[in-house]
Write a protein that holds these residues in place. Structure first.
Motif, PDB file in Angstrom:
ATOM      1  N   ILE A  16       0.795   8.865 -15.317  1.00 23.77           N
ATOM      2  CA  ILE A  16       1.433   7.610 -15.748  1.00 23.77           C
ATOM      3  C   ILE A  16       0.652   6.390 -15.303  1.00 23.77           C
ATOM      4  CG2 ILE A  16       2.914   7.095 -13.767  1.00 23.77           C
ATOM      5  CD1 ILE A  16       5.117   6.612 -15.879  1.00 23.77           C
ATOM      6  N   CYS A  17      -0.180   6.575 -14.311  1.00 27.36           N
ATOM      7  CA  CYS A  17      -0.834   5.402 -13.732  1.00 27.36           C
ATOM      8  C   CYS A  17      -1.597   4.630 -14.812  1.00 27.36           C
ATOM      9  CB  CYS A  17      -1.795   5.821 -12.636  1.00 27.36           C
ATOM     10  SG  CYS A  17      -2.702   4.431 -11.990  1.00 27.36           S
ATOM     11  N   ILE A  18      -1.218   3.380 -15.028  1.00 23.59           N
ATOM     12  CA  ILE A  18      -1.810   2.663 -16.146  1.00 23.59           C
ATOM     13  C   ILE A  18      -3.217   2.184 -15.840  1.00 23.59           C
ATOM     14  CG2 ILE A  18       0.190   1.899 -17.435  1.00 23.59           C
ATOM     15  CD1 ILE A  18       0.246  -0.532 -15.741  1.00 23.59           C
ATOM     16  N   SER A  19      -3.575   2.086 -14.597  1.00 27.56           N
ATOM     17  CA  SER A  19      -4.962   1.710 -14.356  1.00 27.56           C
ATOM     18  C   SER A  19      -5.785   2.933 -14.017  1.00 27.56           C
ATOM     19  CB  SER A  19      -5.086   0.650 -13.280  1.00 27.56           C
ATOM     20  OG  SER A  19      -3.962   0.614 -12.489  1.00 27.56           O
ATOM     21  N   ASN A  20      -5.161   4.087 -14.150  1.00 21.68           N
ATOM     22  CA  ASN A  20      -5.916   5.329 -14.045  1.00 21.68           C
ATOM     23  C   ASN A  20      -6.641   5.428 -12.703  1.00 21.68           C
ATOM     24  OD1 ASN A  20      -6.501   7.692 -15.100  1.00 21.68           O
ATOM     25  ND2 ASN A  20      -7.833   6.960 -16.756  1.00 21.68           N
ATOM     26  N   CYS A  21      -5.908   5.154 -11.633  1.00 22.17           N
ATOM     27  CA  CYS A  21      -6.590   5.097 -10.366  1.00 22.17           C
ATOM     28  C   CYS A  21      -6.132   6.171  -9.393  1.00 22.17           C
ATOM     29  CB  CYS A  21      -6.457   3.720  -9.746  1.00 22.17           C
ATOM     30  SG  CYS A  21      -4.786   3.235  -9.430  1.00 22.17           S
ATOM     31  N   ILE A  22      -5.172   7.002  -9.791  1.00 22.66           N
ATOM     32  CA  ILE A  22      -4.767   8.095  -8.895  1.00 22.66           C
ATOM     33  C   ILE A  22      -5.561   9.343  -9.276  1.00 22.66           C
ATOM     34  CG2 ILE A  22      -2.852   9.535  -8.125  1.00 22.66           C
ATOM     35  CD1 ILE A  22      -0.979   7.347  -8.733  1.00 22.66           C
ATOM     36  N   ARG A  23      -6.053  10.029  -8.290  1.00 23.70           N
ATOM     37  CA  ARG A  23      -6.734  11.299  -8.566  1.00 23.70           C
ATOM     38  C   ARG A  23      -6.184  12.337  -7.609  1.00 23.70           C
ATOM     39  NH1 ARG A  23      -7.677  11.118 -12.217  1.00 23.70           N
ATOM     40  NH2 ARG A  23      -9.563   9.977 -12.736  1.00 23.70           N
TER      41      ARG A  23
ATOM     42  N   ARG B  57      -8.533  -0.740  -8.087  1.00 22.28           N
ATOM     43  CA  ARG B  57      -8.025  -0.845  -9.450  1.00 22.28           C
ATOM     44  C   ARG B  57      -6.518  -0.905  -9.526  1.00 22.28           C
ATOM     45  NH1 ARG B  57     -11.148   3.610 -12.864  1.00 22.28           N
ATOM     46  NH2 ARG B  57      -9.678   2.837 -14.397  1.00 22.28           N
ATOM     47  N   CYS B  58      -5.849  -0.384  -8.504  1.00 20.87           N
ATOM     48  CA  CYS B  58      -4.382  -0.333  -8.544  1.00 20.87           C
ATOM     49  C   CYS B  58      -3.821  -1.733  -8.704  1.00 20.87           C
ATOM     50  CB  CYS B  58      -3.876   0.281  -7.251  1.00 20.87           C
ATOM     51  SG  CYS B  58      -2.101   0.189  -7.085  1.00 20.87           S
ATOM     52  N   ILE B  59      -2.825  -1.871  -9.590  1.00 25.41           N
ATOM     53  CA  ILE B  59      -2.219  -3.183  -9.777  1.00 25.41           C
ATOM     54  C   ILE B  59      -0.836  -3.238  -9.148  1.00 25.41           C
ATOM     55  CG2 ILE B  59      -3.508  -3.718 -11.865  1.00 25.41           C
ATOM     56  CD1 ILE B  59      -0.949  -2.873 -13.375  1.00 25.41           C
ATOM     57  N   PHE B  60      -0.482  -2.237  -8.365  1.00 25.73           N
ATOM     58  CA  PHE B  60       0.802  -2.206  -7.660  1.00 25.73           C
ATOM     59  C   PHE B  60       1.964  -2.398  -8.611  1.00 25.73           C
ATOM     60  CE2 PHE B  60      -2.507  -3.342  -4.751  1.00 25.73           C
ATOM     61  CZ  PHE B  60      -2.307  -2.409  -3.762  1.00 25.73           C
ATOM     62  N   CYS B  61       1.908  -1.662  -9.715  1.00 31.54           N
ATOM     63  CA  CYS B  61       2.966  -1.783 -10.700  1.00 31.54           C
ATOM     64  C   CYS B  61       4.181  -0.966 -10.313  1.00 31.54           C
ATOM     65  CB  CYS B  61       2.474  -1.348 -12.068  1.00 31.54           C
ATOM     66  SG  CYS B  61       1.978   0.369 -12.103  1.00 31.54           S
ATOM     67  N   GLY B  62       3.995   0.053  -9.519  1.00 36.10           N
ATOM     68  CA  GLY B  62       5.138   0.835  -9.071  1.00 36.10           C
ATOM     69  C   GLY B  62       5.511   1.985  -9.985  1.00 36.10           C
ATOM     70  N   TYR B  63       4.751   2.211 -11.067  1.00 38.96           N
ATOM     71  CA  TYR B  63       5.103   3.299 -11.982  1.00 38.96           C
ATOM     72  C   TYR B  63       5.024   4.658 -11.300  1.00 38.96           C
ATOM     73  CZ  TYR B  63       5.136   0.343 -16.112  1.00 38.96           C
ATOM     74  OH  TYR B  63       5.444  -0.590 -17.044  1.00 38.96           O
ATOM     75  N   CYS B  64       4.003   4.822 -10.445  1.00 38.01           N
ATOM     76  CA  CYS B  64       3.846   6.121  -9.802  1.00 38.01           C
ATOM     77  C   CYS B  64       5.057   6.443  -8.942  1.00 38.01           C
ATOM     78  CB  CYS B  64       2.565   6.165  -8.983  1.00 38.01           C
ATOM     79  SG  CYS B  64       2.373   4.768  -7.887  1.00 38.01           S
ATOM     80  N   ALA B  65       5.550   5.431  -8.197  1.00 39.01           N
ATOM     81  CA  ALA B  65       6.719   5.664  -7.358  1.00 39.01           C
ATOM     82  C   ALA B  65       7.937   5.938  -8.220  1.00 39.01           C
ATOM     83  CB  ALA B  65       6.964   4.456  -6.473  1.00 39.01           C
TER      84      ALA B  65
ATOM     85  N   ILE C  64       0.845  -1.196   0.000  1.00 43.42           N
ATOM     86  CA  ILE C  64       0.000   0.000   0.000  1.00 43.42           C
ATOM     87  C   ILE C  64       0.886   1.255   0.000  1.00 43.42           C
ATOM     88  CG2 ILE C  64      -1.503   1.323   1.534  1.00 43.42           C
ATOM     89  CD1 ILE C  64      -3.060  -0.731   0.157  1.00 43.42           C
ATOM     90  N   HIS C  65       0.467   2.246  -0.776  1.00 43.80           N
ATOM     91  CA  HIS C  65       1.321   3.422  -0.973  1.00 43.80           C
ATOM     92  C   HIS C  65       1.454   4.255   0.283  1.00 43.80           C
ATOM     93  CE1 HIS C  65      -0.029   2.158  -4.877  1.00 43.80           C
ATOM     94  NE2 HIS C  65       0.883   2.910  -5.462  1.00 43.80           N
ATOM     95  N   ARG C  66       2.550   4.999   0.354  1.00 44.70           N
ATOM     96  CA  ARG C  66       2.762   5.983   1.416  1.00 44.70           C
ATOM     97  C   ARG C  66       3.120   7.313   0.763  1.00 44.70           C
ATOM     98  NH1 ARG C  66       1.500   3.167   5.336  1.00 44.70           N
ATOM     99  NH2 ARG C  66       0.668   5.201   5.886  1.00 44.70           N
TER     100      ARG C  66
END
Ligand code: SF4
Ligand code: SF4
Lengths: 203, 184, 331
Positions: A102-109, A131-139, A79-81
């Motif tokens: 960048i979020c590929i599942s378009n779940c950050i707002r 929806r988040c797939i924990f891909c790590g792109y956002c980080a 889970i993100h921090r």
């Protein structure tokens, strides 16, 4: 070996060995000989011996999960921090919106506004964990190392909004001392200082 | 007392089971009731103290009906009812009923006229199994051996008929075909 | 005498039913624990101390689960199939002398429900009928995995019944009787008189066939999860499934008693151990062996199963019978 080193040791090939496979029998006589050889070899009994010894040795490897937990890798994408700056305690996020993009599942707002100093700060930061797939792109994309992954892996919750609000993810001010840098995706490598080169003046 | 109750109970059960076998349109019902009927018949042997024959009845017929099941499994969908094209005629029912009646009468006559006598009466010294053995290997030795030889012949014939292409591996053949297709 | 006999028989039947249902439940707990220890796990730990109440929890679960009958199934046969498995497993026990005779208050009790002189054949035959349970269940379910399970039941039954019969024939020839009590009395003179020393091959063959008859692991093709979901039991839930389960474990006990009685001296006193405890130890060893083998060995393919039966075990069994006959004729 403990903790991080255990996870970093990827050199498994040292324990490989080649299995000897005898040629497949062609004639019926060879087949018969193989059957006799295999039935008279004590293979089955050796199998029984191994399991019995294992039982008597009582070398139990069970982790009784809710009571005991395995350590997770520091690079684990849980889970993100949202982190804060260590000195001032200000939020690191500058509201650039790259993570949202960048979020590929378009779940950050995120929602931003300029604060009194004219800095842009996020007023809202939510991640839809359904929806988040924990891909790590956002980080990885975050220029400020602001959004990172935490260690939390027990995602089950009663409400959809659990874990997902900004106040859940943001390091609380009084816990600032305990905040740890994230060594995973997007973080600078440990030898980053050494590897970096001065930009030549010719540019 | 118990014998009488048990006899009529098992008699009724056996008849019901075989009636289901004959009349049911579902193969699964027919076979299951056949198996059940065969096993109920063994009860009569037990009632007559012929334990050995009773057990043999159970073992032989459970195996034989099991083979029937295997065939039914291969030939039809046992959960569906079988549709018959030519419904049986009344005359067939009538004739088979009469034949059954005749058979019963033929078997009943010696019993009614009290002419029936046990050739090899049970004795306490020899057990059930031994009694069967003695009869088989003295009086009926020749029929017994002939039956054995006929079974052997049937077995060999069956093996030869079935084993013509037994050493070909179907899976290996399919592998080869796939390889050939790939090469083309 | 008549009433006393009836009462005694009914009491014996109730004791056998209750005891072995409870033992079947307990055996599942033991199986889980032993399997777990052999695989370096702990097994059930949460229900009660060391998970001992897990059996109870499972029982409650099975009883309260919905008794589900799928739409495409043949209802009456689907419903009766598990009863066949459980019932035959217990009927087979009727002819097994479990313990030596003992007296309570001057009344001699013979711990066998029905002492027939063909006990051995009866037990094997009824256990064979037990396989009708899986067969009917699989064919009535209207499910292809169940049907595959049923087909496997048929071939396994038809082939391993042969091995069981032939392998047990040699000991029968030596003892000269089909009564299990005669078998027991034949081996009365201590360890040296056990039939396993005279018929080691028959012992091994019978044990292997016993694994197949109870469909335990090296031969558990009927319900192998990796291949046919749960085989014949795919569509079953609740107590109907539980009956299959009880039947399987009761069969394990039956085979344990049979092997102990035929080959390992039965309930004769063993050195200083009294007979009743001796046979219990033997039976529990075989239960342990069933579990042990499950932890150690992979299961075989159906074609390997047939190969093993018809090309290896059956010829060996026939040769064993012939050799026993020749030896008995000339010595
Ligand atoms: S979390 Fe990072 S990437 Fe996202 S808006 Fe803030 S600074 Fe930009
Ligand atoms: S981990 Fe991936 S999916 Fe989840 S919020 Fe970040 S970019 Fe989106």
């Amino acid at each position: 070996m403990s903790g991080l080193e255990q996870f970093q040791d990827r050199n498994v090939s040292q324990n490989y060995y080649r299995v000897k496979i005898e040629p497949y029998p062609k004639t019926p006589w060879e087949k018969f000989k193989r059957v006799v050889r295999k039935s008279l070899k004590p293979d089955l009994l050796i199998g029984l011996k191994i399991t019995l010894l294992e039982m008597l040795r009582f070398n139990i490897h069970t982790i009784q999960y809710p009571k005991e937990k395995l350590p997770v890798s520091p690079r684990f994408r849980g889970i993100h921090r949202l982190l804060r700056l260590l000195e001032s305690g200000n939020e690191r996020c500058i509201g650039c919106g790259l993570c949202e993009k960048i979020c590929i599942s378009n779940c950050i707002r995120i929602d931003t506004k300029p604060d009194e100093n004219g800095r842009k700060i996020p007023t809202e930061y939510t991640i839809n964990f359904g929806r988040c797939i924990f891909c790590g792109y956002c980080a990885e994309v975050c220029p400020e190392l602001a959004i990172v992954h935490g260690q939390e892996y027990e995602y089950a919750s009663e409400q959809r909004a659990q874990f997902a609000m900004k106040e859940d993810m943001l390091t609380p001010l009084d816990k600032l001392k305990e905040q740890k840098e994230y060594p995973g995706f997007g973080a600078p490598t440990p030898a980053a200082d050494k590897l970096i080169k001065k930009t030549p003046l010719a540019y | 007392m118990f014998e009488v109750v048990a006899f009529y109970l098992f008699a009724a059960l056996t008849i019901v089971m075989f009636v289901i076998t004959v009349t049911s349109k579902n193969a699964l019902y027919a076979m299951s009731s056949l198996a059940a009927g065969m096993i109920f018949i063994s009860a009569f042997f037990f009632l007559l103290d012929a334990d050995f024959l009773g057990v043999v009845q159970i073992i032989v017929y459970s195996g034989a009906v099991m083979a029937l099941y295997a065939f039914a499994m291969m030939f039809m969908d046992t959960t569906k009812e079988v549709k018959e094209n030519n419904p049986p005629k009344k005359i067939v029912f009538f004739l088979s009923g009469m034949i059954a009646l005749l058979l019963v009468l033929i078997l009943l006559t010696p019993i009614i006229s009290d002419k029936v006598k046990a050739l090899y009466p049970m004795s306490d010294e020899i057990g059930n199994t031994e009694a069967v053995g003695i009869v088989l290997f003295t009086k009926y030795l020749v029929p017994f051996e002939v039956a054995a030889i006929m079974l052997l012949v049937a077995m060999i014939a069956g093996i030869i008929l079935a084993s013509k292409r037994m050493d070909e591996s179907i899976t290996l053949k399919i592998d080869q075909e796939i390889e050939q297709k790939g090469a083309e | 005498m008549e009433t006393a006999f009836i009462i005694e028989t009914i009491v014996k039947i109730l004791v056998v039913l209750g005891l072995f249902s409870a033992l079947a439940g307990f055996a599942t707990y033991v199986e889980r624990k032993v399997l777990a220890f052999m695989q370096r796990r702990l097994g059930p730990m949460h229900v009660g101390p060391y998970g001992i109440l897990q059996v109870l929890a499972d029982g409650i679960k099975l009883f309260t689960k919905e008794d589900f009958i799928p739409q495409g199934a043949v209802r009456p046969i689907f419903m009766i199939a598990p009863v066949i498995t459980a019932a035959t497993a217990f009927i087979a026990m009727a002819a097994i002398p479990m313990f030596p005779e003992f007296t309570i208050g001057g009344y001699t009790v013979r711990p066998i429900i029905s002492d027939m002189n063909v006990g051995l054949l009866f037990v094997l035959g009824v256990m064979g009928i037990g396989l009708y349970g899986p067969l009917l269940a699989g064919m009535a379910s209207g499910n292809k995995w169940s049907l595959l399970g049923a087909a496997r039941t048929a071939i396994q039954f038809l082939s391993y019944e042969v091995v069981t019969g032939l392998s047990v024939l040699a000991p029968v020839m030596i003892v000269g009787s089909l009564s299990l009590i005669d078998f027991n009395n034949y081996q009365a003179g201590g360890v040296g008189n056990w039939l396993v020393w005279k018929q080691p091959i028959a012992f091994i063959l019978f044990l292997i066939a016993g694994f197949a008859e109870t469909n335990r692991t090296p031969f558990d093709l009927l319900e192998h999860e990796a291949e046919v979901i749960s085989g014949y039991a795919t569509e079953y839930s609740g107590m109907r499934w539980g009956l299959f389960f009880i039947g399987e474990y009761a069969n394990m006990f039956t085979i344990g008693f049979l092997v102990s009685l035929i080959f390992l001296g039965g309930f004769n006193d063993l050195w200083f151990i009294p007979g009743a405890i001796a046979i219990l130890l033997k039976v529990f060893f075989f239960i342990f062996l069933f579990i042990w083998a499950r932890a150690s060995w992979p299961h075989v393919r159906p074609d390997q199963l047939m190969w093993l039966c018809w090309k290896v075990l059956m010829p060996i069994a026939v040769v064993n019978v012939v050799i026993t006959g020749i030896v008995m004729m000339f010595f």
